[in-house]
Structures are given as structure tokens and as C-alpha cells.
Design an enzyme around this catalytic site. Structure first.
Site, mmCIF file in Angstrom:
data_model
loop_
_atom_site.group_PDB
_atom_site.id
_atom_site.type_symbol
_atom_site.label_atom_id
_atom_site.label_comp_id
_atom_site.label_asym_id
_atom_site.label_seq_id
_atom_site.Cartn_x
_atom_site.Cartn_y
_atom_site.Cartn_z
ATOM 1 N N LEU A 1 35.085 19.366 48.505
ATOM 2 C CA LEU A 1 34.503 20.385 49.380
ATOM 3 C C LEU A 1 35.322 21.674 49.271
ATOM 4 O O LEU A 1 36.533 21.632 49.079
ATOM 5 C CB LEU A 1 34.524 19.905 50.838
ATOM 6 N N GLY B 1 34.734 24.370 47.100
ATOM 7 C CA GLY B 1 34.491 25.164 45.899
ATOM 8 C C GLY B 1 35.750 25.753 45.283
ATOM 9 O O GLY B 1 36.870 25.348 45.600
ATOM 10 N N CYS C 1 37.068 28.708 45.682
ATOM 11 C CA CYS C 1 37.904 29.471 46.617
ATOM 12 C C CYS C 1 39.027 28.624 47.211
ATOM 13 O O CYS C 1 40.193 28.991 47.152
ATOM 14 C CB CYS C 1 37.007 30.041 47.718
ATOM 15 N N LYS D 1 46.623 32.871 46.257
ATOM 16 C CA LYS D 1 47.391 33.684 47.208
ATOM 17 C C LYS D 1 48.702 32.983 47.572
ATOM 18 O O LYS D 1 49.716 33.631 47.837
ATOM 19 C CB LYS D 1 46.584 33.994 48.469
ATOM 20 N N GLY E 1 41.593 41.898 33.721
ATOM 21 C CA GLY E 1 40.791 42.062 34.928
ATOM 22 C C GLY E 1 41.554 41.560 36.140
ATOM 23 O O GLY E 1 42.794 41.556 36.162
ATOM 24 N N HIS F 1 51.733 52.826 65.868
ATOM 25 C CA HIS F 1 52.897 53.236 65.082
ATOM 26 C C HIS F 1 54.024 52.241 65.335
ATOM 27 O O HIS F 1 54.181 51.782 66.472
ATOM 28 C CB HIS F 1 53.354 54.632 65.528
HETATM 29 P P1 NAD Z 1 37.160 40.169 35.386
HETATM 30 O O1 NAD Z 1 35.769 40.520 35.073
HETATM 31 O O2 NAD Z 1 37.815 40.741 36.572
HETATM 32 O O3 NAD Z 1 38.094 40.530 34.150
HETATM 33 C C1 NAD Z 1 37.854 40.058 32.867
HETATM 34 C C2 NAD Z 1 38.489 41.034 31.908
HETATM 35 O O4 NAD Z 1 38.503 40.465 30.621
HETATM 36 C C3 NAD Z 1 37.744 42.344 31.800
HETATM 37 O O5 NAD Z 1 38.655 43.388 31.961
HETATM 38 C C4 NAD Z 1 37.162 42.310 30.404
HETATM 39 O O6 NAD Z 1 37.054 43.593 29.812
HETATM 40 C C5 NAD Z 1 38.168 41.462 29.671
HETATM 41 N N1 NAD Z 1 37.683 40.748 28.496
HETATM 42 C C6 NAD Z 1 36.490 40.122 28.315
HETATM 43 N N2 NAD Z 1 36.453 39.529 27.117
HETATM 44 C C7 NAD Z 1 37.643 39.761 26.527
HETATM 45 C C8 NAD Z 1 38.218 39.379 25.281
HETATM 46 N N3 NAD Z 1 37.558 38.615 24.411
HETATM 47 N N4 NAD Z 1 39.474 39.801 25.001
HETATM 48 C C9 NAD Z 1 40.157 40.560 25.904
HETATM 49 N N5 NAD Z 1 39.660 40.951 27.086
HETATM 50 C C10 NAD Z 1 38.424 40.539 27.396
HETATM 51 O O7 NAD Z 1 37.187 38.556 35.397
HETATM 52 P P2 NAD Z 1 38.313 37.538 35.849
HETATM 53 O O8 NAD Z 1 39.613 38.224 36.014
HETATM 54 O O9 NAD Z 1 38.206 36.401 34.889
HETATM 55 O O10 NAD Z 1 37.800 37.066 37.252
HETATM 56 C C11 NAD Z 1 36.535 36.413 37.356
HETATM 57 C C12 NAD Z 1 35.765 36.949 38.547
HETATM 58 O O11 NAD Z 1 36.358 36.510 39.741
HETATM 59 C C13 NAD Z 1 35.734 38.460 38.586
HETATM 60 O O12 NAD Z 1 34.450 38.908 38.890
HETATM 61 C C14 NAD Z 1 36.698 38.808 39.681
HETATM 62 O O13 NAD Z 1 36.351 39.991 40.350
HETATM 63 C C15 NAD Z 1 36.611 37.589 40.595
HETATM 64 N N6 NAD Z 1 37.891 37.426 41.270
HETATM 65 C C16 NAD Z 1 38.145 38.254 42.332
HETATM 66 C C17 NAD Z 1 39.368 38.190 42.944
HETATM 67 C C18 NAD Z 1 39.640 39.122 44.077
HETATM 68 O O14 NAD Z 1 38.708 39.729 44.561
HETATM 69 N N7 NAD Z 1 40.875 39.293 44.507
HETATM 70 C C19 NAD Z 1 40.346 37.320 42.510
HETATM 71 C C20 NAD Z 1 40.067 36.510 41.424
HETATM 72 C C21 NAD Z 1 38.827 36.575 40.808
#
Ligand code: NAD
Length: 464
Positions: free
Chosen positions: A37, A39, A41, A50, A180, A440
């Protein structure tokens, strides 16, 4: 045959929240889950990451404590003990979800669900297969990491976010493919623990899509921790050489080989719709595989809803949960719609947190804007924490002063952005933010000062 008012497929922050809301609304609900349960997250995403990020930040703070007179000797980051701590948090949260579902009279069925018709599904459990007849259904199956050629996940040398969070030893060197959100959040955490991190990003900036002025501050934090990155670079493959891994990268300057012990692949997510047999229910996925929905989260089949990652980006737990509530209420006959500002928070160091439109986005949309900016270096609380990199930026509509967006980069800004989300939700003006008395000494004063800056009357900042 099991009969239910609503079948919820998936128990992540979309599915379990929807099921609880359905229970509150008196709908007899069944959740199907093939795994634990909670997922991604709860089990290996938001919460465990975190925990690691906090662990690494504490370690780094103590290591550099001497700067402010806090000296520690014999400091050691024990990832094995951390794993036990993390497992405890996950257990508490997933156990809590189970209790909440039970408390709301939601049935939980373990197994893999697939549609057998518009109102029936089959759930294959470990021992038996059960047929479920439903009046309505919510698909909340989430998304999973994309795999790229040459880097099949093996849980040892090539890992995804899940594998990275399960490490019980700190790697000496790590190549992160994808600059990313996951790549930079976990890359930063490992760099704080002493790993030499190199990020390989295909596009021309880190955190593509984010405002470059925010990313610049994050880059400063990465540099400080010895993180290197290659932009417009593609990882082609890897081989083992002399007990280490050599990652072959195609860069603008030519081919490069980067040595490491672990390869973390974080190149995005794709929706999980395989094995669902959607055509049997008549549900159509779009060309990218997501289940397109209307404002009430309905798919093309009106009694079948889709929420969270499977319905498309942004892939954020809080978006999934809010959509879960909308879908549950729509099923109960309420006029609920997806109509909320979605804040984002990126747990790098410093953090990024945003909501609404950036200056560039507003201008692109043809809106004349007024902007106020305030640097954390002039915020007393940030100074007292010795974490002064970053700023708050407030963007408002020049014609009527309505708040369009707030962008924050700085210490703990993930905990500040909800104020801005509320302001946008209430249709507040930038002046409302400026007139609100902020406590503050807190980091939140930076938002008030940036809002004052919109009118050239920031007290502690230089007004432009
Ligand atoms: P992401 O989309 O944030 O980043 C993936 C990155 O990989 C991009 O910058 C892309 O240009 C790059 N990329 C793609 N193919 C590539 C390759 N072959 N070689 C090199 N670079 C390449 O995806 P993520 O970091 O895997 O996260 C997955 C999803 O989960 C995202 O949508 C993210 O926003 C979400 N997420 C959010 C949070 C948060 O909000 N704090 C935390 C973790 C994950």
C-alpha cells in the site's frame, strides 16, 4: 464475484486518497493493489528520498559545523542504520494507510487488476483470481522509471531511484544519467555524503523546464559539493574495467569516458497501463500512453476515471491526491473539478519551490507583469542558519495586480510555497502578500519583502 460501487486500481497517493474520500461519501469501495500500500510515494519515492536527503544534509551540516563553532569528531554516515530508520518510517506510513482504508470501510484486494469489460475486472492474486463488478472505477496505477538502451536496471551497477535509496554503502563515484528532479535531488544527497557525482544531461540545462535563474542558484550548490555535469550529453553505454565502471558519454566536445562505481538512471517516468487490458473497458490512452481526462478526471468512458501520474504530468503526489478527491466527489455526484494551482518543490540544496506563472511564462502568454525580488542574504533567519543563497520572486499582473506566480530558491523553501499557492487560490493580489504581517524572524518574510518589491517598497532590499 465481488460487487462494489467503486473499484480503485492502485493505492498510491492518488488511489488511497480517492478511496478514503469515497468511503467518507458513503460509497462502498474496493482498492486493488499488487504491491505494498502507498505506491511509489510512500515506498520508494517522496518519503524515503526525503529521509535520505535529510540524513545527508544533517551529515554535511555537522561536517562543516566548525564554520559556526560547532565541532564534531568521529562523524560517520552509516547507511545500514539509515536503512533501518527508513524502513521504520515506510512501515508506519503504509500501516497508517491500511488503517485509514479500514476505518473508512474500504476493502483491499491484493493482486494485479485487468479489465474484462466496461463494468468488470479480474484481479489475479497470488493464490486465486477474483472477478469484480463495479459501477465506477478510478485508474490510479501511476508511472514507472523509463529504461534507456545500454543501461538495463540490474539493482547493482545500474540503479534507479529505488535502488539508490536502498544502498547500504556510500558509493565513491556515481554517474547520474538525467539532470532532472531525481538526478539532482539524489545526486546532491550522495555528494553530501562524499560521493563524487557526475551528471549527464541530454538537454542544454539542468532541471529542464525550470526558470534558469532558479537553476543557476542550484548549480552553485552543486559546484560547492564537487558535483560535475555535462550538458547536451548522451550516455551511450558502459563497461567494467579494472573493478570499476566506465560510462561512455557523447558530449559536444566529443566522446568521453567517466569512471564510477554506480550508475543512477533518472530519465523520466512513463505511465503504467500495460496489463490493464484497457480496450476491454473501451478506455483509450493518448499517443504518449497517458489516459486523458476531463475536468472531473473522467476518461473517454464516463464512469471510468484516471488520476495522478497515469493521467499525465506533472508527476506529483499532491496533484494525484487532489485529483483523487475530485474523482471521488464527482462519482458521488458533486460538481468537483480539477481547478487548483499546483505548487512544485525540488529538494536540491538550496531547494526550489514554485507555483503559478514565472515572469517568462506570463510574458509569453502576452501578460504585462510587475515583478518583485528579495534575496535571502538580507533575511535574518537565513543568515542565522548560515544558508543565504537564493531569493524569492513575486510576479503579478501589471494591469490589475492579481498574483500570477511565486518562485523561490533558497533554504527550506518547500515549506514556504503553500502560502503562495493559497494566495493564488484566493485570487489575491501581490499587495495582499505585502500587507500580510509575517512573523519575524522567519524565512517567510522573504515572500512579503518580494511582494513589497513589486511596488518598490521592500524595506530590507534594494528596490529596482
Ligand atoms: P525528469 O523528467 O525530472 O528528468 C529526467 C531528465 O533526464 C531530463 O532532464 C531529461 O532531459 C534527461 N534525459 C532523458 N533522457 C536522457 C538520456 N538518454 N541521457 C541523458 N539525459 C536524459 O525525470 P526524473 O528525474 O526521472 O523524475 C521522474 C518524475 O518524477 C519527474 O516528472 C519528476 O518531476 C517527478 N519527481 C518529482 C519530485 C519532486 O517534485 N520533488 C521528486 C522526484 C520525482
Amino acid at each position: 464475484m465481488r460487487k462494489t460501487d467503486c473499484l480503485v486500481i492502485g493505492s498510491g497517493p492518488g488511489g488511497y486518497v480517492a478511496a478514503i474520500r469515497l468511503g467518507q461519501l458513503g460509497k462502498q469501495t474496493t482498492v486493488v493493489e499488487r504491491d505494498d500500500l502507498g505506491g511509489v510515494c510512500l515506498n520508494w519515492g517522496c518519503i524515503p528520498s526525503k529521509a535520505l536527503i535529510h540524513f545527508a544534509s544533517q551529515f554535511e551540516r555537522l561536517q562543516h559545523g566548525a564554520e559556526i563553532g560547532l565541532e564534531a569528531t568521529g562523524l560517520r554516515a552509516d547507511l545500514k542504520k539509515f536503512q533501518a530508520f527508513k524502513a521504520g518510517i515506510v512501515q508506519k506510513l503504509t500501516g497508517g494507510v491500511g488503517m485509514l482504508l479500514k476505518g473508512n470501510k474500504v476493502d483491499v484486494v491484493r493482486g494485479q487488476a485487468k479489465f474484462t469489460g466496461p463494468n468488470t475486472a479480474e484481479v489475479a492474486g497470488k493464490k486465486e483470481t477474483e472477478t469484480v463488478e463495479f459501477k465506477s472505477c478510478i485508474v490510479a496505477t501511476g508511472a514507472k522509471p523509463i529504461e534507456i538502451p545500454g543501461f538495463a536496471y540490474d539493482g547493482k551497477q545500474v540503479i534507479g531511484a529505488k535502488g539508490a535509496l536502498e544502498l547500504d554503502e556510500i558509493p565513491k563515484r556515481m554517474v547520474v544519467i538525467g539532470g532532472g528532479v531525481i538526478g539532482l535531488e539524489l545526486g546532491t544527497a550522495f555528494a553530501k555524503l562524499g560521493t563524487k557525482v557526475t551528471v549527464v544531461e541530454a538537454l542544454d540545462q539542468l532541471l529542464p523546464g525550470q526558470d534558469p535563474t532558479l537553476v543557476k542558484i542550484v548549480e552553485k550548490g552543486l559546484k560547492k559539493r564537487g558535483v560535475e555535469w555535462r550538458l547536451k550529453a548522451k550516455a551511450k553505454g558502459y563497461k567494467e574495467a579494472g573493478g570499476a565502471l566506465e560510462v561512455q558519454v557523447e558530449t559536444e566536445k566529443g566522446p568521453e569516458s567517466i569512471a564510477c562505481d554506480r550508475i543512477l538512471v533518472a530519465v523520466g517516468f512513463r505511465p503504467i497501463t500495460d496489463n490493464l487490458d484497457l480496450p476491454k473497458a473501451g478506455v483509450k490512452a493518448n499517443e504518449r500512453g497517458f489516459l486523458a481526462t476531463d475536468k472531473a478526471c473522467r476518461t473517454n468512458v464516463p464512469h471510468i476515471y484516471a488520476i495522478g501520474d497515469v493521467s499525465g504530468p506533472p508527476f506529483l503526489a499532491h496533484k494525484a491526491s487532489k485529483e483523487g478527491i475530485v474523482a471521488a466527489e464527482a462519482i458521488a455526484g458533486h460538481k468537483s473539478e480539477k481547478d487548483f494551482a499546483i505548487p512544485g518543490a525540488i529538494f536540491t540544496d538550496p531547494e526550489i519551490a514554485t507555483v503559478g506563472m514565472s515572469e517568462a511564462e506570463a510574458e509569453k502568454a502576452g501578460i504585462k507583469v510587475k515583478v518583485g525580488k528579495f534575496a535571502f542574504v538580507a533575511n535574518g533567519r537565513a543568515l542565522s542558519m548560515n544558508e543565504t543563497d537564493g531569493f524569492a520572486k513575486v510576479v503579478s499582473d501589471a494591469t490589475n495586480d492579481v498574483l500570477l506566480g511565486v518562485q523561490l530558491v533558497g533554504p527550506e523553501v518547500s515549506n514556504l510555497i503553500a502560502e503562495a499557492a493559497l494566495a493564488i487560490e484566493m485570487g489575491a493580489s501581490a499587495e495582499d502578500l505585502a500587507l500580510t504581517c509575517h512573523p519575524h524572524p522567519t524565512l517567510s518574510e522573504a515572500i512579503m519583502e518580494a511582494a513589497e518589491g513589486v511596488y518598490g517598497r521592500s524595506i530590507h532590499g534594494v528596490n529596482r
